[in-house]
Structure formats: structure tokens, C-alpha cells
Design an enzyme around this catalytic site. Structure first.
Site, PDB file in Angstrom:
ATOM      1  N   CYS A 146       0.015   3.299 -10.475  1.00  0.00           N
ATOM      2  CA  CYS A 146      -1.044   2.319 -10.185  1.00  0.00           C
ATOM      3  C   CYS A 146      -2.411   2.699 -10.292  1.00  0.00           C
ATOM      4  CB  CYS A 146      -0.790   2.146  -8.415  1.00  0.00           C
ATOM      5  SG  CYS A 146       0.562   1.411  -8.091  1.00  0.00           S
ATOM      6  N   PHE A 149       0.784  -1.229  -0.106  1.00  0.00           N
ATOM      7  CA  PHE A 149      -0.060   0.017  -0.194  1.00  0.00           C
ATOM      8  C   PHE A 149       0.794   1.321   0.159  1.00  0.00           C
ATOM      9  CE2 PHE A 149      -2.599  -3.280   2.141  1.00  0.00           C
ATOM     10  CZ  PHE A 149      -3.573  -3.241   1.161  1.00  0.00           C
ATOM     11  N   LYS A 173      -4.069   2.042 -13.773  1.00  0.00           N
ATOM     12  CA  LYS A 173      -3.801   0.625 -14.121  1.00  0.00           C
ATOM     13  C   LYS A 173      -4.660  -0.324 -13.391  1.00  0.00           C
ATOM     14  CE  LYS A 173      -0.056  -1.467 -12.050  1.00  0.00           C
ATOM     15  NZ  LYS A 173      -0.424  -2.686 -11.385  1.00  0.00           N
ATOM     16  N   ARG A 226       5.885   7.598 -14.456  1.00  0.00           N
ATOM     17  CA  ARG A 226       4.807   6.355 -15.230  1.00  0.00           C
ATOM     18  C   ARG A 226       3.425   6.979 -15.250  1.00  0.00           C
ATOM     19  NH1 ARG A 226       6.474   0.896 -12.545  1.00  0.00           N
ATOM     20  NH2 ARG A 226       6.728   2.314 -10.675  1.00  0.00           N
TER      21      ARG A 226
HETATM   22  N1  NAD Z   1       4.962   1.596  -7.306  1.00  0.00           N
HETATM   23  C1  NAD Z   1       3.991   1.857  -6.507  1.00  0.00           C
HETATM   24  O1  NAD Z   1       4.081   2.739  -5.966  1.00  0.00           O
HETATM   25  C2  NAD Z   1       3.194   0.615  -6.000  1.00  0.00           C
HETATM   26  C3  NAD Z   1       2.691   0.300  -4.977  1.00  0.00           C
HETATM   27  C4  NAD Z   1       1.759  -0.553  -4.420  1.00  0.00           C
HETATM   28  C5  NAD Z   1       1.895  -2.017  -5.455  1.00  0.00           C
HETATM   29  N2  NAD Z   1       2.493  -1.818  -6.729  1.00  0.00           N
HETATM   30  C6  NAD Z   1       2.716  -3.007  -7.182  1.00  0.00           C
HETATM   31  O2  NAD Z   1       3.875  -3.748  -7.193  1.00  0.00           O
HETATM   32  C7  NAD Z   1       4.226  -4.176  -8.214  1.00  0.00           C
HETATM   33  C8  NAD Z   1       5.704  -3.898  -8.586  1.00  0.00           C
HETATM   34  O3  NAD Z   1       5.447  -2.630  -8.943  1.00  0.00           O
HETATM   35  P1  NAD Z   1       6.894  -1.470  -9.187  1.00  0.00           P
HETATM   36  O4  NAD Z   1       6.339  -0.186  -9.208  1.00  0.00           O
HETATM   37  O5  NAD Z   1       8.121  -1.922  -8.097  1.00  0.00           O
HETATM   38  O6  NAD Z   1       7.452  -2.066 -10.733  1.00  0.00           O
HETATM   39  P2  NAD Z   1       8.991  -1.751 -11.288  1.00  0.00           P
HETATM   40  O7  NAD Z   1       8.685  -1.955 -12.636  1.00  0.00           O
HETATM   41  O8  NAD Z   1       9.373  -0.527 -10.489  1.00  0.00           O
HETATM   42  O9  NAD Z   1       9.597  -3.125 -10.589  1.00  0.00           O
HETATM   43  C9  NAD Z   1       9.591  -4.291 -10.972  1.00  0.00           C
HETATM   44  C10 NAD Z   1      10.895  -4.945 -11.236  1.00  0.00           C
HETATM   45  O10 NAD Z   1      10.966  -6.373 -11.285  1.00  0.00           O
HETATM   46  C11 NAD Z   1      11.746  -6.940 -12.018  1.00  0.00           C
HETATM   47  N3  NAD Z   1      11.418  -8.159 -12.833  1.00  0.00           N
HETATM   48  C12 NAD Z   1      10.683  -8.302 -13.705  1.00  0.00           C
HETATM   49  N4  NAD Z   1      10.670  -9.631 -14.148  1.00  0.00           N
HETATM   50  C13 NAD Z   1      11.483 -10.249 -13.186  1.00  0.00           C
HETATM   51  C14 NAD Z   1      12.009 -11.765 -13.073  1.00  0.00           C
HETATM   52  N5  NAD Z   1      11.516 -12.574 -13.745  1.00  0.00           N
HETATM   53  N6  NAD Z   1      12.735 -11.801 -11.966  1.00  0.00           N
HETATM   54  C15 NAD Z   1      13.543 -11.033 -11.255  1.00  0.00           C
HETATM   55  N7  NAD Z   1      13.024  -9.616 -11.356  1.00  0.00           N
HETATM   56  C16 NAD Z   1      11.973  -9.273 -12.463  1.00  0.00           C
HETATM   57  C17 NAD Z   1      12.039  -5.671 -13.012  1.00  0.00           C
HETATM   58  O11 NAD Z   1      13.277  -5.770 -13.829  1.00  0.00           O
HETATM   59  C18 NAD Z   1      12.014  -4.527 -12.354  1.00  0.00           C
HETATM   60  O12 NAD Z   1      13.042  -4.111 -11.514  1.00  0.00           O
HETATM   61  C19 NAD Z   1       3.352  -3.889  -9.385  1.00  0.00           C
HETATM   62  O13 NAD Z   1       2.370  -4.916  -9.403  1.00  0.00           O
HETATM   63  C20 NAD Z   1       2.503  -2.642  -8.827  1.00  0.00           C
HETATM   64  O14 NAD Z   1       1.250  -2.665  -9.317  1.00  0.00           O
HETATM   65  C21 NAD Z   1       3.466  -0.651  -6.805  1.00  0.00           C
END
Ligand code: NAD
Length: 474
Positions: free
Chosen positions: A284, A170, A287, A352
Site C-alpha cells: 500500500c 484501513f 503504491k 509485496r
Molecule cells: N493489503 C492491505 O493491507 C490493504 C489495506 C487497505 C487497502 N488495500 C487495498 O485493497 C485492495 C485489495 O488489496 P489486497 O491486498 O487484498 O489484494 P490481493 O491481490 O491480495 O487480492 C485481490 C484479489 O482479487 C481477486 N480478483 C482479481 N480480479 C478479480 C475479479 N475480476 N473477480 C473476482 N476476484 C478478482 C484476485 O484473484 C485476488 O484474490 C487494493 O486496492 C489495495 O490497495 C489493501
């Protein structure tokens, strides 16, 4: 931050898979607590940057207050980085999936990255020698039912003694470290007691806390909590943008700030989201609401409210540019526009789904001669997105600047798109660097001293207020 776990009794070996905006802060805060944390990613450049412990290198990927210091503090003692998940896995009891789950064109969730990571992990866990129970935990935001999919992937690979759980994230970007240290709630969805128990050992500091709600529920409920929470937040934002702002813009003498104060004095009404803006961006909100609409449509449910919330938010991102044309009579064709703020909100370098992306599209479509862009943290990301004229030859019209002052030089219009504190009270700088009758478009209501501008021959067009023409001729 003191370490709270007694390493002989409570600390766990934890693997975090995916080290982006969620995974890296999560790994850093788990390490602060005394766990042994291995943070793995398939992007070698990212891992090399993190392993350096150097703030500038870490912040090129994730720029969050306190993050680089937290990483440097634990690096090599409680926190380790690797591209080799198989090498990191032995002995770990908890695996957090922090993988990107972007949207498909139809709004559904693209689970290809998640699935690929889950399959790799399943292969590794199927081959492990020790029979100790481990749990794989979804922190990624994933469609309701994905914990079951994970279960199938693990079982399909022949894993034994591997539980699944949902523990949605969150955090709010710009506050990721503080938010992870002191969340308002921790939600854990699982089916089996040993999996709940492992998660309690991950988060002992949040058990029986007076202020933090620690909620144990089913995986599907945990997954739903994330979607309902995020779409409700966007609903507040769209309500104020779609109703509060419209009233104050259309009806003379309705003051936006007073309207907000009067309405939110009611203890039943949230103050959060009662600001008006040029739309909410970030990876977020848009999406997640699209994904929930898609998921509900698949079950035949009505999604009218969610669709309206999404549409209002998207409309808001370019609507000030339309207002500039219709209300202020500003023709953008062949003009120079200073774009102040590119990140989707202050205190992050993340662009993003930022409103600035939509603004650039709209401005280029209206034939501007030049866009002079500035952001305190997002210039690297902006260059990566727009530097490639092969993608769109009009991107050549964007130039990159080191300060708001430099970006404003020679501008016919100034568009404030992000709520960076340094844009507050910008009026004296505007007067020093941009000549009247420059039009100031304030997408965040940052300029309280706007009478100073209109008196000096500038036009002022704020979200949540009427267009104010110059009171003195330029
Ligand atoms: N950014 C936010 O504020 C936020 C808040 C809550 C939830 N989320 C959710 O959390 C998740 C991650 O979001 P994020 O913003 O950190 O994304 P991000 O794109 O910043 O990070 C994702 C990471 O995963 C890595 N990755 C992809 N495939 C991989 C694999 N097979 N093995 C290892 N690493 C791998 C990528 O290289 C990248 O570094 C999403 O589902 C998003 O909806 C994001």
C-alpha cells in the site's frame, strides 16, 4: 466472537468480490456479525483452499492471526466461497469490491483488474429480476473519482436501482482480523440516503460507538481520506528514517531511543512511526503515495513533499548495504549473506514491496556468492519469487532455510530485514552459528545486546546508530 444480528430483521446477504488480504478478512468478520456472506474470486485454487476450512491451506494465501479460525467457524453457515459471481449475486443487497489495484510504471493506478470485475458485476446486476435497491461499494484503494467511474460502468450496462459507495479499508496487515472487528473509524462516501442506510445495516455495531468514528461523506472525500491517511503515515516513517536516524548515525553520543522518547513525549507529536527501519514495504504505502503524486500532478499541484517522502523510503531499503561498504569497509563481492526476514513486516507472509526484495537486488548486484534466506512465514512466497532462474540467473545464489540458525551458518554478514520477534536478542545464536568477524547489519534495531557481539569480534551496523567495529580482534 458472538453474532450480534437478529437474522430475521437485520442480517444482509453480502457479496465480497476479491478474496485477498483485504477481501478474505473482511468477509470473515462480516460473517462473524451474522450476515450471509458470499466471497467470490476468479482464482479457483484460492477458493478451493478457503472452502476446505483447513488452516494451512487458507494461510498459504492469506496468513493473518485469527483468520483461519474465523473462516472455519462461519464456513457453510454464514460464509460461502465461490468462483461463480453470477450464482452468488441473487438476493444480495451489498457488493464489496476488494480487487487488487497495483501501480503502473508511471505511478498511476492500474485499474484493469478492478474495471474487469466491475464490468462483470454490472452485467450480472443489469440482468437481475428483483427491483430491490443494491449498492456496490469500493473497498479497494482507488483513485479519487473512481466511484463515478463505477457509476458509469453500472449505468452503461443498463443497471437500475444500483447505488455506489466508497468505504476504504484501513486495516494493517498482521492485525487484519482484530482491526476489522475494532476499527478506529468507518468511512462511508455516498450520494444517496438509501445507500448510506444499507451501509449502516452492514455495520450496526459501529453506529454511535464511543470510540469508533463512523463518518458519512461524499465518495470523493472518502477516497481522499484513504490516500491522505496512508501518505501521512509514510511521512512519519520517512521523517524518522530521514532525520532521526541520520542524526543518531552521524553524531557521536546521540542515542536514538532517547531521542525518540524525548521528542514523542510532546502530546502533539505521534509516537506511531517514530521507529527507524530499513524502509516501509507492503502493497500500500509505496503504491498509494505514487498514485497520489500522479493524481495531483494531473491537476497541476505541487508534489515536492510527497516525492521526498517516497524517495527517502526507497533509499532506506538499500542504504544499510551502502553503509556497510562505506562505513564498515565490507566488500560484499564473493561473500555469503544470511538474510533474516523476507516479509515486509512481522506477522504476515506478504512480501509485496518488501525491503528484502530490494536488498536481494542490491546484494546480487554487488556480487555476493550466496544469500541464505529465512523467514518464519514467507518461505513459500520467496520460493515462488526467486526460484525461477530464467527470470534472473543470479537467483540461483539464493538458498532457503528452515531457521535463522541454519541461515546464519557460515555467513560473512547477517542482514536483519524484518521485525520478527524471534530476531530480538539474537546475539547468543549469532555467536553460536556465525563466526567472527561476521558483520551484523540490523535493519530493525532488534539486537539490544550488541555489546556482547562486538566484544566477541563481530561488527555491528544498526539503522539509527553508528557502525560499531569489533572491540576484540576476531
Ligand atoms: N493489503 C492491505 O493491507 C490493504 C489495506 C487497505 C487497502 N488495500 C487495498 O485493497 C485492495 C485489495 O488489496 P489486497 O491486498 O487484498 O489484494 P490481493 O491481490 O491480495 O487480492 C485481490 C484479489 O482479487 C481477486 N480478483 C482479481 N480480479 C478479480 C475479479 N475480476 N473477480 C473476482 N476476484 C478478482 C484476485 O484473484 C485476488 O484474490 C487494493 O486496492 C489495495 O490497495 C489493501
Amino acid at each position: 466472537m458472538g453474532r450480534i444480528l437478529n437474522e430475521r430483521t437485520s442480517a444482509l446477504k453480502i457479496v465480497v468480490v476479491g478474496t485477498g488480504f483485504v477481501g478474505l478478512p473482511h468477509a470473515a468478520v462480516l460473517a462473524e456479525q451474522g450476515h450471509e456472506v458470499w466471497a467470490c474470486d476468479i482464482d479457483p485454487a484460492r477458493i478451493t483452499a478457503y472452502q476446505s476450512g483447513d488452516a494451512a491451506q487458507i494461510e498459504r494465501y492469506v496468513n493473518e492471526p485469527g483468520l483461519a479460525a474465523s473462516v472455519a467457524e462461519s464456513l457453510g453457515r454464514h460464509l460461502f466461497f465461490s468462483t461463480d459471481l453470477a450464482a452468488a449475486a441473487p438476493g444480495a443487497e451489498v457488493f464489496f469490491m476488494c480487487i487488487n489495484t497495483p501501480p503502473n510504471r508511471d505511478g498511476s493506478t492500474d485499474l484493469s483488474y478492478y474495471r474487469s470485475a466491475a464490468e462483470t458485476l454490472a452485467g450480472i446486476l443489469a440482468g437481475r429480476a428483483d427491483g430491490r435497491r443494491v449498492v456496490v461499494v469500493n473497498k479497494s484503494t482507488v483513485p479519487i473519482g473512481t466511484a463515478r467511474l463505477l457509476e458509469q460502468i453500472l449505468e452503461g450496462a443498463g443497471c437500475r436501482g444500483v447505488g455506489v459507495a466508497s468505504n476504504p479499508e484501513f486495516l494493517a496487515q498482521g492485525n487484519a482480523i482484530d482491526g476489522s472487528r475494532r476499527p478506529d473509524r468507518v468511512v462511508v462516501g455516498a450520494d444517496r440516503e438509501p445507500d448510506f442506510e444499507l451501509l449502516r445495516r452492514v455495520y450496526p455495531q459501529f453506529q454511535h460507538h464511543v470510540r469508533i468514528r463512523y463518518l458519512e461523506t461524499t465518495p470523493e472525500t472518502a477516497e481522499s481520506i484513504k490516500y491522505v491517511g496512508n501518505t501521512l503515515l509514510l511521512t512519519y516513517i520517512s521523517f524518522w528514517n530521514g532525520v532521526g536516524a541520520r542524526i543518531s548515525e552521524a553524531l557521536p553520543n546521540v542515542r536514538m531511543e532517547d531521542l525518540k522518547l524525548g521528542v514523542t513525549a510532546d502530546s502533539r507529536i505521534s509516537t506511531w512511526g517514530s521507529y527507524v527501519s530499513n524502509g516501509a514495504g507492503g502493497s500500500c504505502f509505496g503504491k498509494d503515495i505514487q498514485s497520489l503524486i500522479y493524481q495531483l500532478n494531473m491537476t497541476g499541484q505541487s508534489t515536492d513533499l510527497l516525492q521526498a517522502v517516497f524517495n527517502i523510503n526507497e533509499y532506506q531499503k538499500t542504504y544499510l548495504i551502502d553503509r556497510a561498504v562505506h562505513e564498515a569497509g565490507f566488500g560484499f563481492n564473493q561473500t555469503t549473506v544470511a538474510l533474516l526476514g523476507l516479509a515486509f513486516k512481522k506477522r504476515t507472509n506478504d512480501m509485496r514491496d518488501s525491503a528484502a526484495l530490494k536488498a536481494v537486488e542490491s546484494l546480487l548486484g554487488r556480487g555476493v556468492r550466496a544469500i541464505r534466506a529465512y523467514d518464519p512465514l514467507a518461505m513459500d512466497e520467496a520460493r515462488q519469487r526467486w526460484f525461477n532462474p530464467d527470470q534472473n540467473h543470479l537467483f540461483e545464489r539464493i538458498s532457503y532455510h528452515d531457521s535463522a540458525e541454519e541461515a546464519m551458518e557460515g555467513a560473512d554478514a547477517i542482514f536483519i530485514s524484518t521485525d520478527w520477534e524471534e530476531f530480538r536478542g539474537l546475539a547468543p545464536l549469532i555467536r553460536a552459528y556465525a563466526k567472527p568477524p561476521c558483520l551484523v547489519i540490523d535493519g530493525r534495531r532488534m539486537i539490544a545486546d550488541y555489546p556482547e557481539l562486538t566484544a566477541a569480534g563481530y561488527g555491528y551496523l544498526p539503522v539509527g546508530g553508528p557502525y560499531l567495529p569489533p572491540t576484540q580482534p576476531a
